[in-house]
Design an enzyme around this catalytic site. Structure first.
Site: not given
Ligand code: F6R
Ligand code: MG
Ligand code: MG
Length: 385
Positions: A11, A232, A235
Site C-alpha cells: 500500500d 500499527y 493491516k
Molecule cells: C484498515 C484501514 C482503514 C483505516 C481507517 C482510518 O486497514 O486501512 O480502515 O484504518 O480508514 O485511517 P486513518 O487513521 O489513517 O484515518
Molecule cells: Mg490494504
Molecule cells: Mg492500507
C-alpha cells in the site's frame, strides 16, 4: 528447469481514504517493472485490490532473490513519488525503511513466492485480500487441500487421495511446524482456528504424489506489518498463490472455498470482524465501513516463463449468493457498533484508546470489597497448590 513465481504487494497511497489505488501510481509501478525488469524477470502482471498494488513476477532466480526483491522495492518507490505528487492518502505507507537492504522481507511489503517445477501446463490462481490479515487464508486453504466436502478430488482422484502437507507458522513466537492431512487434520484445525496466531504459510504435495512429488503448491504472504514496525502502520493485507489441476485442487475446487463469506479480522481500523466478500476487479474497492474485507482471484497459465491471462475469477454471477450473504452479515454486524464480537478483542485491535481511558480514570476505580476478598482467597489457594 525450475521457475519462480514472486508476488509482492504494498500500500503506497490511496484515495480518497484507504479505498482504492490511483491509476497514475499503478501505471508508474508497471512501467518501472517493465523498464527495469528486462533480463531479470521473464514476465509480470500488475493488479490491485483496495489500497494495495500487487506485482506478480516470473523468473528463474529462486525465492529471496535480492535483485527481484529490489526491483519490486524500487517500483514501489517510484510509485510513491507519483502518489506524493497527487497528495494521495498514506503515500509510501508500507515502505518502512529508507533504503533497500537485500531482502524485501521485514521492510513493509507483503510477499508470497514459490519455486516450482513447471508442468506441461502450469495453471495457478493468485488470491489477493484487502482489509484483513494472513490468517484469513487459513479457512479457504484448508477447504481446498483438506476438506473432501469442498474438494471431492481428495476422495475420487487417486493422485490427491494421500492428502497434502501443511507448513504452519506461529507468527507470534516465530516458529513453524509441518502437519500432514488427513493424518493430523484435527491437530491442524486446533491450531489454525486461532487465525491471528497460527497461519498456513505453505502447502506441499506428499512424496507419494505420482505427478508432482514433494512440491510447493500453495504459499501465503505472512508479513505482519504491525510486528515489523513495532507499532500499527496498516493491516497486513495478504496474498496467496495456489497451483491447480492435475492432482491438485481443480480451479473450481479452489474457487469453491470462497463461496461462503466466512468471517475475518481487519476491516475498519484493523479492529473489526467482518465477512470476506469475493469480488471481481471492477468491485475491488473498499467503501462501506472501509470494506467489507474483499478478495479477488486472478487465474493464469504459465509456459516457458510467460503468463497467459489473467482471468478475473470472481467476476461471475455464481458468486452473487456469497456477495448477498456477505452484505446481510454486514448489515447485521454493523448494528453492534463498537461492541464485540463485531469489534475485535482488546489485544487484537490495531487502534485502541483504552490505555488512555484507563489513564484518564487512574485512581478513580473503586474496589468492590466482596469481589476482591474472593479474589484474595482464590490467589492464596493457588499459592498453596
Ligand atoms: C484498515 C484501514 C482503514 C483505516 C481507517 C482510518 O486497514 O486501512 O480502515 O484504518 O480508514 O485511517 P486513518 O487513521 O489513517 O484515518
Ligand atoms: Mg490494504
Ligand atoms: Mg492500507
Amino acid at each position: 528447469m525450475k521457475v519462480t513465481i514472486s508476488h509482492i504487494k504494498a500500500d503506497i497511497g490511496s484515495l480518497p481514504g484507504h479505498t482504492t489505488v490511483y491509476g497514475p501510481v499503478v501505471d508508474e509501478v508497471g512501467s518501472y517493472v517493465k523498464k527495469n525488469g528486462e533480463g531479470l524477470i521473464s514476465d509480470f502482471h500488475i493488479s490491485s485490490v483496495g489500497d494495495d498494488i500487487q506485482i506478480t513476477m516470473i523468473h528463474d532466480r529462486g525465492v529471496d532473490s535480492p535483485e527481484v526483491h529490489e526491483l519490486a522495492w524500487n517500483a514501489f518507490k517510484a510509485g510513491t513519488s507519483v502518489a506524493k505528487k497527487y497528495g494521495l492518502y498514506g503515500a509510501g505507507q508500507d515502505l518502512l525503511k529508507d533504503s533497500f537492504s537485500g531482502n524485501i522481507k521485514g521492510m513493509g511489503p507483503g510477499i508470497a513466492e514459490m519455486e516450482i517445477t513447471p508442468r506441461k501446463s502450469e495453471p495457478f490462481i493468485v488470491y489477493m485480500m484487502d482489509k484483513t490479515e494472513p490468517g484469513a487464508f487459513n479457512f479457504p486453504i484448508f477447504k481446498m487441500f483438506a476438506d473432501p466436502y469442498n474438494t471431492p478430488g481428495l476422495v475420487i482422484d487417486t493422485n490427491m487421495h494421500d492428502g497434502f502437507r501443511f507448513e504452519v507458522w506461529d507468527i507470534v513466537e516465530a516458529k513453524k511446524i509441518f502437519l500432514d492431512c488427513p493424518e493430523h487434520m484435527y491437530d491442524l484445525l486446533g491450531l489454525i482456528g486461532s487465525k491471528s496466531r497460527y497461519v498456513i504459510k505453505r502447502v506441499y504435495t506428499k512424496k507419494s504424489h505420482e505427478k508432482l512429488p514433494d512440491e510447493n503448491v500453495a504459499v501465503i504472504s505472512t508479513d505482519k506489518l504491525s510486528f515489523i514496525a513495532g507499532e500499527y502502520v496498516g493491516k497486513d493485507d495478504p496474498a496467496g498463490i495456489v497451483r491447480i489441476q492435475s492432482g491438485l485442487p481443480a480451479s473450481g475446487e479452489a474457487m469453491e472455498a470462497f463461496s461462503f463469506p466466512y468471517m475475518v479480522s481487519g476491516w475498519m481500523r484493523g479492529s473489526f470482524n467482518g465477512p470476506l466478500m469475493p469480488v471481481g476487479l471492477k468491485d475491488a474497492k473498499m467503501s462501506r465501513f472501509d470494506g467489507p474485507p474483499k478478495v479477488i482471484g486472478l487465474g493464469f497459465v504459465l509456459k516457458d516463463g510467460k503468463l497467459a491471462g489473467p482471468v478475473d475469477m470472481f467476476d461471475d454471477p455464481a458468486f452473487d449468493g456469497a456477495r448477498r450473504t456477505a452484505t446481510q452479515v454486514v448489515d447485521y454486524l454493523r448494528r453492534m457498533g463498537p461492541f464485540e464480537p463485531h469489534r475485535l478483542p482488546e489485544d487484537e485491535m490495531e487502534y485502541t484508546s483504552l490505555p488512555r481511558v484507563l489513564e484518564k480514570f487512574k485512581g478513580k476505580f473503586e474496589v468492590i470489597e466482596s469481589q476482591s476478598k474472593k479474589r484474595e482467597v482464590k490467589l492464596s489457594t493457588k499459592d498453596v497448590d
